[in-house]
Design a protein around this motif. Structure first.
Motif, mmCIF file in Angstrom:
data_model
loop_
_atom_site.group_PDB
_atom_site.id
_atom_site.type_symbol
_atom_site.label_atom_id
_atom_site.label_comp_id
_atom_site.label_asym_id
_atom_site.label_seq_id
_atom_site.Cartn_x
_atom_site.Cartn_y
_atom_site.Cartn_z
ATOM 1 N N GLN A 175 81.048 26.110 69.708
ATOM 2 C CA GLN A 175 81.608 27.457 69.635
ATOM 3 C C GLN A 175 80.829 28.339 68.658
ATOM 4 O O GLN A 175 80.587 29.522 68.908
ATOM 5 C CB GLN A 175 83.080 27.382 69.227
ATOM 6 C CG GLN A 175 83.979 26.749 70.291
ATOM 7 C CD GLN A 175 85.408 26.636 69.828
ATOM 8 O OE1 GLN A 175 85.735 26.930 68.670
ATOM 9 N NE2 GLN A 175 86.292 26.178 70.731
ATOM 10 N N ARG A 176 80.430 27.738 67.525
ATOM 11 C CA ARG A 176 79.674 28.497 66.543
ATOM 12 C C ARG A 176 78.316 28.925 67.108
ATOM 13 O O ARG A 176 77.879 30.062 66.945
ATOM 14 C CB ARG A 176 79.477 27.666 65.277
ATOM 15 C CG ARG A 176 78.831 28.415 64.124
ATOM 16 C CD ARG A 176 78.668 27.508 62.920
ATOM 17 N NE ARG A 176 77.741 26.421 63.216
ATOM 18 C CZ ARG A 176 76.408 26.557 63.160
ATOM 19 N NH1 ARG A 176 75.864 27.724 62.824
ATOM 20 N NH2 ARG A 176 75.628 25.534 63.417
ATOM 21 N N GLN A 177 77.643 28.008 67.799
ATOM 22 C CA GLN A 177 76.358 28.341 68.411
ATOM 23 C C GLN A 177 76.515 29.415 69.490
ATOM 24 O O GLN A 177 75.676 30.303 69.630
ATOM 25 C CB GLN A 177 75.718 27.085 68.999
ATOM 26 C CG GLN A 177 75.290 26.066 67.948
ATOM 27 C CD GLN A 177 74.708 24.814 68.577
ATOM 28 O OE1 GLN A 177 74.664 24.687 69.794
ATOM 29 N NE2 GLN A 177 74.251 23.890 67.727
ATOM 30 N N GLN A 178 77.612 29.345 70.237
ATOM 31 C CA GLN A 178 77.842 30.345 71.268
ATOM 32 C C GLN A 178 78.075 31.731 70.652
ATOM 33 O O GLN A 178 77.595 32.754 71.166
ATOM 34 C CB GLN A 178 79.057 29.930 72.111
ATOM 35 C CG GLN A 178 79.336 30.859 73.281
ATOM 36 C CD GLN A 178 78.221 30.869 74.293
ATOM 37 O OE1 GLN A 178 77.561 29.866 74.476
ATOM 38 N NE2 GLN A 178 77.998 32.005 74.943
ATOM 39 N N LYS A 179 78.792 31.769 69.532
ATOM 40 C CA LYS A 179 79.010 33.047 68.845
ATOM 41 C C LYS A 179 77.703 33.625 68.339
ATOM 42 O O LYS A 179 77.454 34.830 68.430
ATOM 43 C CB LYS A 179 79.996 32.858 67.686
ATOM 44 C CG LYS A 179 81.416 32.610 68.133
ATOM 45 C CD LYS A 179 82.341 32.454 66.931
ATOM 46 C CE LYS A 179 83.777 32.203 67.360
ATOM 47 N NZ LYS A 179 84.678 32.035 66.179
ATOM 48 N N GLN A 180 76.842 32.768 67.777
ATOM 49 C CA GLN A 180 75.543 33.251 67.313
ATOM 50 C C GLN A 180 74.713 33.792 68.459
ATOM 51 O O GLN A 180 74.063 34.836 68.350
ATOM 52 C CB GLN A 180 74.795 32.116 66.609
ATOM 53 C CG GLN A 180 75.401 31.712 65.271
ATOM 54 C CD GLN A 180 74.625 30.589 64.613
ATOM 55 O OE1 GLN A 180 73.732 30.005 65.220
ATOM 56 N NE2 GLN A 180 74.976 30.268 63.378
ATOM 57 N N ALA A 181 74.728 33.088 69.596
ATOM 58 C CA ALA A 181 73.974 33.563 70.759
ATOM 59 C C ALA A 181 74.509 34.893 71.258
ATOM 60 O O ALA A 181 73.735 35.806 71.613
ATOM 61 C CB ALA A 181 74.022 32.515 71.871
ATOM 62 N N ASP A 182 75.828 35.052 71.278
ATOM 63 C CA ASP A 182 76.417 36.328 71.696
ATOM 64 C C ASP A 182 76.047 37.456 70.742
ATOM 65 O O ASP A 182 75.764 38.585 71.160
ATOM 66 C CB ASP A 182 77.942 36.188 71.782
ATOM 67 C CG ASP A 182 78.368 35.231 72.878
ATOM 68 O OD1 ASP A 182 77.551 34.989 73.798
ATOM 69 O OD2 ASP A 182 79.499 34.720 72.803
ATOM 70 N N SER A 183 76.053 37.160 69.434
ATOM 71 C CA SER A 183 75.688 38.176 68.448
ATOM 72 C C SER A 183 74.245 38.625 68.614
ATOM 73 O O SER A 183 73.935 39.812 68.565
ATOM 74 C CB SER A 183 75.918 37.635 67.037
ATOM 75 O OG SER A 183 75.506 38.575 66.071
ATOM 76 N N ILE A 184 73.339 37.659 68.836
ATOM 77 C CA ILE A 184 71.924 38.010 69.026
ATOM 78 C C ILE A 184 71.732 38.837 70.285
ATOM 79 O O ILE A 184 70.986 39.812 70.308
ATOM 80 C CB ILE A 184 71.076 36.721 69.070
ATOM 81 C CG1 ILE A 184 71.099 36.029 67.703
ATOM 82 C CG2 ILE A 184 69.634 37.039 69.470
ATOM 83 C CD1 ILE A 184 70.433 34.671 67.705
ATOM 84 N N SER A 185 72.427 38.463 71.355
ATOM 85 C CA SER A 185 72.291 39.215 72.603
ATOM 86 C C SER A 185 72.817 40.638 72.455
ATOM 87 O O SER A 185 72.252 41.582 73.010
ATOM 88 C CB SER A 185 73.034 38.498 73.725
ATOM 89 O OG SER A 185 74.424 38.425 73.436
#
Length: 244
Positions: A54-64
């Motif tokens: 979940q944390r990695q997914q949040k980081q990916a969403d933030s970068i996008s």
């Protein structure tokens, strides 16, 4: 009896050590949950792994989101409703940087005019001492007093107009051309010398200052000549009137 008691104590201590070893060696059970994938297969995933995903997914969403905002800022809406590409704006900015900015000319010319205009009385006294050292040989203060006494206080402002004009042009050209030549010199050195370090700005800035100073000095010469002539001609005319 004492041996028996010691044997009991040793046995008790050994039992306690075994209990401690069993307690510490027992691994901590991980909390798990069962999730279902796309093919309806049950997969056991630990809660720590799920939190990490979940944390990695949040980081990916933030970068996008950041990339999307940058792409959106790359296009600007014009006053006529047309969309202006950011690459075109960048090209225009580069062209403007290579051009001579009028602000440097205005600022440099204005400051030079004011600073040298204030110093006009000192230039008058200095020029009189240089042109007639036999008459004005009493030093700066005595020469200024003599000029004010014989010719009036207005004589200290002789040549003010050519001073303002001349140094206004000189200051504007010096600072304006200097700022304009800096990127030109950098480009010339980069294209002429393969081993030139673009981070070293000493040499290109030195060349830019030399070029700007030379051009500004040439433009100052006519006005400086006019100023000196006004100061010395007034001295001659006063000398002729006193002899008559």
């Amino acid at each position: 009896t004492e041996a028996t008691e010691e044997g009991v104590q040793v046995q008790v201590q050994q039992n306690e050590m075994d209990v401690d070893n069993n307690t510490t060696a027992k691994p901590k059970e991980k909390k798990t949950r069962v999730v279902q994938n796309n093919v309806d297969d049950n997969i056991v995933v630990t809660l720590e792994e799920e939190e990490e995903q979940q944390r990695q997914q949040k980081q990916a969403d933030s970068i996008s989101k950041k990339i999307s905002s940058i792409n959106n800022d790359g296009t600007n809406s014009g006053t006529d409703g047309k969309v202006v590409d950011s690459d075109k704006n960048n090209d225009d900015e580069k062209k403007n940087k290579n051009q001579f900015d009028p602000r440097y000319f205005i600022a440099g010319g204005g400051c030079a005019s004011v600073s040298h205009g204030i110093a006009t009385p000192f230039d008058v006294v200095k020029t009189r001492i240089q042109s007639d050292p036999d008459t004005y040989n009493g030093g700066f203060q005595k020469t200024a007093s003599t000029l004010v006494k014989n010719e009036g206080i207005g004589t200290l402002l002789t040549g003010l107009t050519p001073t303002l004009v001349g140094f206004g042009l000189e200051g504007g050209v010096k600072f304006g051309v200097y700022e304009g030549l800096k990127p030109v010199c950098m480009s010339l050195l980069n294209s002429s010398f393969a081993n030139f370090n673009s981070d070293d700005k000493f040499l290109p800035y030195l060349l830019a200052s030399l070029g700007a100073g030379a051009i500004a000095s040439i433009m100052l010469c006519p006005m400086e000549r006019a100023r000196i002539k006004l100061v010395t001609e007034k001295e001659k005319s006063i000398g002729d009137d006193s002899s008559d």
